[in-house]
Design a protein around this motif. Structure first.
Motif, PDB file in Angstrom:
ATOM      1  N   PRO A 131       0.008   2.615  -7.252  1.00 52.77           N
ATOM      2  CA  PRO A 131       1.248   1.832  -7.224  1.00 52.77           C
ATOM      3  C   PRO A 131       1.093   0.481  -7.918  1.00 52.77           C
ATOM      4  CG  PRO A 131       0.167   1.745  -5.087  1.00 52.77           C
ATOM      5  CD  PRO A 131      -0.606   2.722  -5.919  1.00 52.77           C
ATOM      6  N   GLU A 132       2.161   0.072  -8.560  1.00 49.69           N
ATOM      7  CA  GLU A 132       2.259  -1.267  -9.117  1.00 49.69           C
ATOM      8  C   GLU A 132       3.539  -1.900  -8.593  1.00 49.69           C
ATOM      9  OE1 GLU A 132       1.683  -1.708 -13.284  1.00 49.69           O
ATOM     10  OE2 GLU A 132      -0.101  -0.417 -13.355  1.00 49.69           O
ATOM     11  N   VAL A 133       3.598  -3.230  -8.617  1.00 52.01           N
ATOM     12  CA  VAL A 133       4.769  -3.958  -8.152  1.00 52.01           C
ATOM     13  C   VAL A 133       5.204  -4.907  -9.257  1.00 52.01           C
ATOM     14  CG1 VAL A 133       3.402  -5.781  -7.047  1.00 52.01           C
ATOM     15  CG2 VAL A 133       5.738  -5.357  -6.288  1.00 52.01           C
ATOM     16  N   ARG A 170       0.827  -1.218   0.000  1.00 51.64           N
ATOM     17  CA  ARG A 170       0.000   0.000   0.000  1.00 51.64           C
ATOM     18  C   ARG A 170       0.853   1.255   0.000  1.00 51.64           C
ATOM     19  NH1 ARG A 170      -2.823  -2.684   4.190  1.00 51.64           N
ATOM     20  NH2 ARG A 170      -4.770  -3.657   3.469  1.00 51.64           N
ATOM     21  N   ARG A 171       1.932   1.247   0.754  1.00 54.53           N
ATOM     22  CA  ARG A 171       2.743   2.443   0.917  1.00 54.53           C
ATOM     23  C   ARG A 171       3.867   2.545  -0.119  1.00 54.53           C
ATOM     24  NH1 ARG A 171       3.831   2.495   7.311  1.00 54.53           N
ATOM     25  NH2 ARG A 171       5.088   4.316   6.698  1.00 54.53           N
ATOM     26  N   GLY A 172       3.899   1.594  -1.047  1.00 53.57           N
ATOM     27  CA  GLY A 172       4.870   1.665  -2.133  1.00 53.57           C
ATOM     28  C   GLY A 172       6.279   1.300  -1.740  1.00 53.57           C
ATOM     29  N   GLY A 195       7.567   2.928 -13.902  1.00 61.83           N
ATOM     30  CA  GLY A 195       6.600   2.606 -12.851  1.00 61.83           C
ATOM     31  C   GLY A 195       5.660   1.477 -13.229  1.00 61.83           C
ATOM     32  N   VAL A 239      -1.201  -2.901  -7.298  1.00 63.49           N
ATOM     33  CA  VAL A 239      -1.221  -3.350  -5.906  1.00 63.49           C
ATOM     34  C   VAL A 239      -2.616  -3.794  -5.487  1.00 63.49           C
ATOM     35  CG1 VAL A 239      -1.043  -2.488  -3.532  1.00 63.49           C
ATOM     36  CG2 VAL A 239       0.813  -2.072  -5.164  1.00 63.49           C
ATOM     37  N   PRO A 244       9.843   4.883   0.705  1.00 61.58           N
ATOM     38  CA  PRO A 244       9.032   5.814  -0.101  1.00 61.58           C
ATOM     39  C   PRO A 244       9.210   7.260   0.345  1.00 61.58           C
ATOM     40  CG  PRO A 244       7.643   4.574   1.412  1.00 61.58           C
ATOM     41  CD  PRO A 244       9.013   3.992   1.537  1.00 61.58           C
ATOM     42  N   THR A 271       3.737   8.257  -1.098  1.00 62.13           N
ATOM     43  CA  THR A 271       2.991   7.103  -1.570  1.00 62.13           C
ATOM     44  C   THR A 271       2.492   7.344  -2.982  1.00 62.13           C
ATOM     45  OG1 THR A 271       2.274   6.624   0.682  1.00 62.13           O
ATOM     46  CG2 THR A 271       1.045   5.567  -1.107  1.00 62.13           C
ATOM     47  N   PRO A 272       2.821   6.443  -3.936  1.00 60.66           N
ATOM     48  CA  PRO A 272       2.356   6.644  -5.313  1.00 60.66           C
ATOM     49  C   PRO A 272       0.836   6.565  -5.394  1.00 60.66           C
ATOM     50  CG  PRO A 272       3.385   4.488  -5.044  1.00 60.66           C
ATOM     51  CD  PRO A 272       3.625   5.240  -3.773  1.00 60.66           C
ATOM     52  N   ARG A 320       8.842  -2.941  -4.125  1.00 59.58           N
ATOM     53  CA  ARG A 320       8.800  -2.582  -5.538  1.00 59.58           C
ATOM     54  C   ARG A 320       8.878  -3.788  -6.461  1.00 59.58           C
ATOM     55  NH1 ARG A 320       6.322   0.423  -6.582  1.00 59.58           N
ATOM     56  NH2 ARG A 320       7.336   1.475  -8.346  1.00 59.58           N
TER      57      ARG A 320
END
Length: 715
Positions: free
Chosen positions: A419-421, A382-384, A457, A471, A412, A415-416, A387
């Protein structure tokens, strides 16, 4: 402290001329010195009344004074001169205070030689007592500026918050040795200096460290050099780097150098912290800050905000400090469960990063999916902070039987929004055998995917290899981050094309196998009753018809190693060696290689593709004289089941083959070649059968996968 001498100060060190006798050597070490097998050493002890008496060890594994052994070997013309590398290693391995203390003393002197060689030349002139007396001050001049607090007072952690008042404090990685402690090491240090003059200080330390690690494989969990290089590349080119569980320093040693760099290290094992500090000081001009202590309980770098953290933490540790550290401020993303020690290391790494800094950790695959860690994993997502998760091929690092993961994290800055991982699976680069994965392929695929994702990203799907996942898709009840569960299968055309190629190769192999099948056997008239005269491999070796060598652990890390598994399975050399200057036995075309363990009737003739590999452990190499002995004739008769049974002995549950007792008939060379041609044809048939079996397994597995994942229709 690392440099404790276990009560040996004053016992031998103060007697002039007696320091060399403090070094002890085992029967295995004597065999190395003389270039013979251990059985020969046992024979010498029984047959020669003047053989040196044991001075230590146990009844089953005695040790002998190195100086007495060398003198006996020379008097009996078993050895012209002990090789310098072997002499230094035996002095180190038999040091009265232990090999780690000896290696530390050697590393200190090598750093002095590396940085200030004139100082070493000045202090080493004169007697051993003078050298030991002057050396501490000389070491102080070079160690203090290079290793910073590593040689200062014990490291405290005033900024660390620890709810457990009695927690152990971190200590200096290296304590300056005193003159009485150095005196027993003086003969070793002079030998180390000679070795450094020939090979260089850095290479000498790597050789001695590699030999020590290879001699004690169960005491250390090592990070392979290829994996360490990949982790360092994922971290970029940082100026300040931390490894809070540094081991032997492989990760920090792989960091790309840059001006003004600072390397911070800590390990719970004092000997590893000391060796790492010296290794890094010899390898780089960076400032080294090293300490001994448990980084979770007694953080030596509480105020550090590093550009990068690299870590290969201990796995599955239940006693990591769960009860003492309940209110530690490092648990930003949740308090780790007792069974989640790896998530404690993840949060420790994040706490020691500057904003925007990168951490790369080697993790067990269970950490990506255990239910006890799902809340922390969810908050990391959640908080980026998390990665990327990269699944490595089987065999990348110990334990070699499971595909370990790399986690790439970033502290971080904000926070994006969406976000993606990155999830990647490099399992396709696993290689059959024991040589480890295809590291060039792993590096190229993983780094290319990570760099593209890091720039944008996100990453478009790379079927079967990598994709970036929003995410929100991962925040379910399990928060399962195992890459294989979220990656698309390979493209249908790609899979079908590979299967068609496998089918074609299988058809060709089956046709070849049918052609190579031995013709039907006509019983014919019974053979004559007279038996052929026999000889043994031992007799042939004594007569000069062949040379016999045994495999070992020496050689260069870049030389492939022919293992007993390779010989049994008929595959290419797949083993590796640690960095070592020990001379390896290299195979040549026409050599016959025989496994000595397991009780199987197997022999392999080395061809052009296998030649040049180092001979591995538990293998015997027979090099026949082509003018007297045909290689295929020799290999064929060595494979006889009855022959192997008669030459085998049993120790505990293992079967060991005494190659010298294997028999073969005395025949003229022309007759040997007739047998050899038939044995060679059988070998080709056997290889074709193996190849057909492997291709058949690939075809069946590919068909199952294609039918079950929908890439191949049932019709």
């Amino acid at each position: 402290m690392l440099v404790a001498t276990h009560g040996t100060e004053g016992k031998r060190g103060g007697v002039p001329g007696m320091q060399d006798n403090a070094t002890e050597v085992t029967a295995a070490g004597i065999a190395r010195l003389a270039g013979v097998g251990r059985a020969a050493v046992s024979n010498w002890r029984r047959r020669h009344a003047d053989f040196p008496r044991p001075v230590g060890g146990t009844e089953t594994s005695p040790s002998f004074a190195l100086a007495e052994v060398e003198d006996w070997l020379r008097r009996h013309r078993k050895l012209a001169e002990v090789p310098l590398r072997e002499r230094v290693w035996q002095q180190l391995a038999g040091h009265p205070a232990g090999p780690v203390t000896a290696l530390t003393h050697a590393g200190c002197v090598l750093l002095l030689i590396h940085d200030r060689s004139p100082v070493w030349l000045e202090v080493s002139s004169g007697t051993d007592e003078r050298l030991a007396a002057m050396l501490p001050a000389a070491l102080q001049q070079v160690l203090t500026p290079r290793l910073d607090e590593a040689c200062g007072s014990p490291v405290n952690s005033p900024g660390a918050v620890n709810s457990f008042a009695a927690a152990p404090a971190a200590t200096p990685a290296l304590e300056l040795p005193t003159a009485p402690r150095l005196l027993p090491s003086v003969p070793l240090l002079r030998g180390v200096a000679e070795l450094a003059a020939e090979f260089g200080a850095r290479h000498t330390f790597e050789f001695l460290l590699g030999r020590h690690l290879d001699a004690n494989p169960r005491q250390y969990t090592l990070t392979p050099a290829d994996l360490a290089g990949l982790m360092a590349d994922l971290a970029g080119t940082p100026r300040t780097v931390l490894d809070p569980a540094c081991g032997t320093g492989a990760l920090l040693r792989s960091v790309t150098p840059r001006p003004g760099q600072a390397l911070h290290a800590q390990d719970n094992a004092p000997e590893l912290a000391a060796l790492t500090s010296l290794r890094l000081a010899l390898h780089t001009r960076a400032r080294v800050h090293a300490a001994a202590g448990d980084a979770l309980r007694a953080d030596a770098h509480p105020g550090l905000r590093a550009d990068a953290v690299l870590c290969h933490p201990p796995f599955n540790e239940r006693n990591w400090g769960h009860d003492e550290l309940a209110y530690d401020p490092r648990w930003e993303y949740g308090f780790p469960a007792r069974a989640e020690s790896e998530l404690a290391w993840v949060q420790h790494a994040l706490a020691r990063l500057r904003d925007g800094g990168t951490a790369v950790l080697l993790m067990p695959p269970a950490a990506a999916s255990r239910r006890s860690g799902r809340r922390i994993r969810a908050d990391l997502l959640r908080r980026g902070a998390l990665r990327a998760v990269v699944a490595l091929p089987v065999g990348a690092a110990p334990p070699y039987n499971i595909p370990l993961h790399l986690w790439v994290l970033r502290r971080p800055e904000q926070t994006p929004a969406q976000p993606e991982v990155l999830l990647a699976d490099a399992g396709r680069f696993a290689v059959e055998g024991r040589g480890g994965p295809d590291w060039p392929g792993v590096r190229e695929a993983v780094l290319d995917a990570w760099r593209a994702f890091d720039r944008a990203g996100r990453l478009d799907e790379r079927p079967g290899l990598a994709r970036s996942v929003p995410v929100i898709e991962l925040l379910d009840d399990d928060v399962d981050l195992a890459p294989a569960r979220h990656l698309p299968p390979p493209a249908a055309a790609d899979g079908a094309g590979r299967l068609s190629a496998v089918r074609g190769r299988l058809d060709e192999t089956l046709r070849l196998t049918a052609e190579l099948a031995p013709p039907p056997v006509d019983p014919g008239p019974p053979a004559a009753s007279g038996r052929l005269p026999l000889t043994t491999v031992g007799e042939l070796a004594r007569g000069g018809a062949l040379v016999m060598r045994t495999g070992g652990s020496g050689g260069h890390a870049r030389v492939p190693v022919l293992t007993d598994h390779d010989v049994l399975s008929g595959t290419a050399p797949s083993g590796t060696l640690p960095e070592s200057e020990e001379e390896a036995v290299l195979t040549e075309p026409g050599d016959v290689v025989v496994p000595v363990l397991g009780g199987g009737a197997v022999a392999r003739v080395v061809d052009e593709t296998t030649a040049g590999a180092a001979l591995g452990r538990n293998l015997a190499l027979l090099r026949p004289d082509p003018a007297a002995l045909d290689a295929w004739f020799l290999a064929g008769f060595l494979r006889g089941t009855t022959n192997n049974r008669q030459a085998s002995s049993y120790a505990s549950t293992a079967t060991r083959l005494d190659v010298r007792r294997l028999q073969l008939p005395r025949l003229p060379l022309d007759e040997q070649r007739r047998y050899g041609a038939r044995f060679r044809a059988l070998d080709e048939f056997e290889r074709a059968l193996r190849r057909a079996g492997r291709l058949g397994e690939q075809l069946v597995r590919g068909m199952y996968d294609g039918l079950t994942d929908g890439t191949i229709p049932p019709d």
